[in-house]
Write an enzyme that holds these catalytic residues in place. Structure first.
Site, mmCIF file in Angstrom:
data_model
loop_
_atom_site.group_PDB
_atom_site.id
_atom_site.type_symbol
_atom_site.label_atom_id
_atom_site.label_comp_id
_atom_site.label_asym_id
_atom_site.label_seq_id
_atom_site.Cartn_x
_atom_site.Cartn_y
_atom_site.Cartn_z
ATOM 1 N N CYS A 149 33.684 -32.119 -1.227
ATOM 2 C CA CYS A 149 35.017 -32.680 -0.966
ATOM 3 C C CYS A 149 34.933 -34.148 -0.553
ATOM 4 O O CYS A 149 35.153 -34.509 0.609
ATOM 5 C CB CYS A 149 35.716 -31.854 0.101
ATOM 6 S SG CYS A 149 37.384 -32.435 0.380
ATOM 7 N N GLU A 150 34.530 -34.986 -1.496
ATOM 8 C CA GLU A 150 34.447 -36.441 -1.304
ATOM 9 C C GLU A 150 34.718 -37.050 -2.677
ATOM 10 O O GLU A 150 34.069 -36.645 -3.651
ATOM 11 C CB GLU A 150 33.023 -36.880 -0.911
ATOM 12 C CG GLU A 150 32.474 -36.302 0.352
ATOM 13 C CD GLU A 150 32.783 -37.143 1.580
ATOM 14 O OE1 GLU A 150 33.285 -38.272 1.439
ATOM 15 O OE2 GLU A 150 32.517 -36.643 2.679
ATOM 16 N N GLY A 162 9.621 -53.227 -3.522
ATOM 17 C CA GLY A 162 10.878 -53.728 -4.072
ATOM 18 C C GLY A 162 10.922 -53.919 -5.566
ATOM 19 O O GLY A 162 11.974 -54.260 -6.116
ATOM 20 N N TYR A 182 13.990 -42.120 -4.026
ATOM 21 C CA TYR A 182 15.213 -42.057 -3.220
ATOM 22 C C TYR A 182 16.099 -40.887 -3.677
ATOM 23 O O TYR A 182 17.322 -40.977 -3.681
ATOM 24 C CB TYR A 182 15.953 -43.407 -3.236
ATOM 25 C CG TYR A 182 15.033 -44.525 -2.787
ATOM 26 C CD1 TYR A 182 14.683 -44.640 -1.450
ATOM 27 C CD2 TYR A 182 14.457 -45.407 -3.697
ATOM 28 C CE1 TYR A 182 13.795 -45.617 -1.033
ATOM 29 C CE2 TYR A 182 13.568 -46.386 -3.289
ATOM 30 C CZ TYR A 182 13.243 -46.484 -1.956
ATOM 31 O OH TYR A 182 12.358 -47.454 -1.536
HETATM 32 C C1 LIG Z 1 8.927 -52.091 4.430
HETATM 33 C C2 LIG Z 1 9.128 -51.440 3.116
HETATM 34 N N1 LIG Z 1 8.172 -51.549 2.182
HETATM 35 C C3 LIG Z 1 8.308 -50.958 0.958
HETATM 36 C C4 LIG Z 1 9.430 -50.220 0.650
HETATM 37 C C5 LIG Z 1 9.512 -49.587 -0.724
HETATM 38 O O1 LIG Z 1 10.483 -50.229 -1.489
HETATM 39 P P1 LIG Z 1 10.604 -49.922 -3.048
HETATM 40 O O2 LIG Z 1 10.776 -48.463 -3.201
HETATM 41 O O3 LIG Z 1 11.815 -50.701 -3.470
HETATM 42 O O4 LIG Z 1 9.348 -50.428 -3.708
HETATM 43 C C6 LIG Z 1 10.472 -50.097 1.583
HETATM 44 C C7 LIG Z 1 11.680 -49.347 1.238
HETATM 45 O O5 LIG Z 1 12.583 -49.154 1.991
HETATM 46 C C8 LIG Z 1 10.315 -50.717 2.855
HETATM 47 O O6 LIG Z 1 11.257 -50.643 3.774
#
Ligand SMILES: Cc1ncc(COP(=O)(O)O)c(C=O)c1O
Length: 297
Positions: free
Chosen positions: A226-227, A119, A254
């Site tokens: 088309c969005e 995160g 991502y």
């Molecule tokens: C359980 C878990 N750990 C780690 C991550 C990685 O998150 P980040 O890319 O924000 O570090 C995710 C992302 O979905 C996750 O679901």
């Protein structure tokens, strides 16, 4: 080990482990009910979200873990969300886990691991993001005090700013209200702006002579799907013309992993650049790839 976040999951893992004559390690994913200050779609540690087990139920599971004889509950796990740019929510979450660990200790329930998930946020524009040093200095004392082995799962932090998406300008279209820069890349290639209204810097690939930005018309940078949600940036001052290339920055996390074939579009190639070496690491898709799993009846 398995990170488990519901009783039905525990039951299933226990069932399969028993069938295979195994005892498997698991960590219980706890929902610490923390507001991490990120987009709602990537907020995963609030009690209203589908993730984790509330602390009271988690306590019960630890107390009654004998009903899952093929699982060894070896740790606890939290993952409170993604693109979190402040350390405070992590500190709040770990402190809550501290209380939980005290509960286990008082009942002589031993675990070895504390997984604090991923995160950690990255800088996409000029926003302030607390550094990894600040993260470490504020969290380390708390983590050390648990005496447990610590696991982290950073994803975006590792790759986010190492990747760009390069797209070609196919048209520049003026309307009475706006200019649109239409790219050959689209939301299927990189969905973060459409999905989270995420901001990504967009820059011309080739350096040009300095331009008078007052004379550049603010433009929406969009894809050809088309969005109306198919955009990469809104109201950007970008001096590019047809056939030129732009780079959408911060596309290393991502990006390809969330790409799709929506609108029968072919996913792009991936190229790794290391110092002077350029290597193709994923081939551009072909129409053959697109239809190869379809079955004619
Ligand atoms: C359980 C878990 N750990 C780690 C991550 C990685 O998150 P980040 O890319 O924000 O570090 C995710 C992302 O979905 C996750 O679901």
């Amino acid at each position: 080990m398995f990170n488990v976040e519901s009783v039905p999951e525990l039951k299933r893992i226990n069932f399969i482990a028993k069938r295979q004559g195994q005892k498997v390690k698991a960590a219980l994913r706890i929902n610490p009910d923390i507001i991490p200050g990120t987009h709602a779609y990537i907020t995963t540690g609030k009690k209203e979200t589908k993730f984790g087990i509330d602390t009271e139920s988690a306590k019960k599971i630890f107390l009654e873990q004998k009903i899952f004889p093929n699982i060894e509950l070896a740790g606890i796990h939290i993952h409170i969300g993604s693109q979190i740019t402040r350390v405070a929510p992590f500190v709040r979450a770990v402190k809550k886990m501290y209380v939980f660990l005290e509960f286990l200790k008082e009942r002589n329930i031993k675990i070895n691991y504390l997984n604090i998930g991923g995160g950690l946020g990255i800088q996409y524009s000029n926003e302030r993001v607390e550094s990894i040093k600040e993260f470490a200095s504020k969290l380390s004392p708390l983590l050390k005090a648990t005496g447990l082995k610590i696991i982290l799962e950073p994803g975006r932090f590792i790759t986010g700013n190492s990747g760009i998406l390069v797209a070609k300008v196919i048209y520049v279209k003026d309307s009475p209200v706006k200019r649109f820069i239409i790219l050959d890349g689209a939301m299927n290639d990189f969905i973060r702006p459409s999905l989270y209204e995420a901001f990504h810097m967009i820059v011309p690939v080739e350096k040009k002579a300095p331009i008078n930005s007052l004379r550049v018309r603010a433009s929406d940078v969009v894809g050809p799907v088309c969005e109306t949600g198919d955009f990469f940036g809104k109201n950007r001052k970008l001096a590019v013309e047809e056939s030129e290339y732009v780079a959408i920055m911060g596309a290393g996390a991502y990006g390809q992993s969330m790409a799709s074939n929506y609108n029968s579009r072919l996913r792009p190639a991936e190229v790794l650049v290391k110092t002077n070496r350029v290597s193709l690491i994923r081939k551009r898709e072909t129409y053959q790839d697109l239809v190869k799993k379809e079955i004619l009846i």
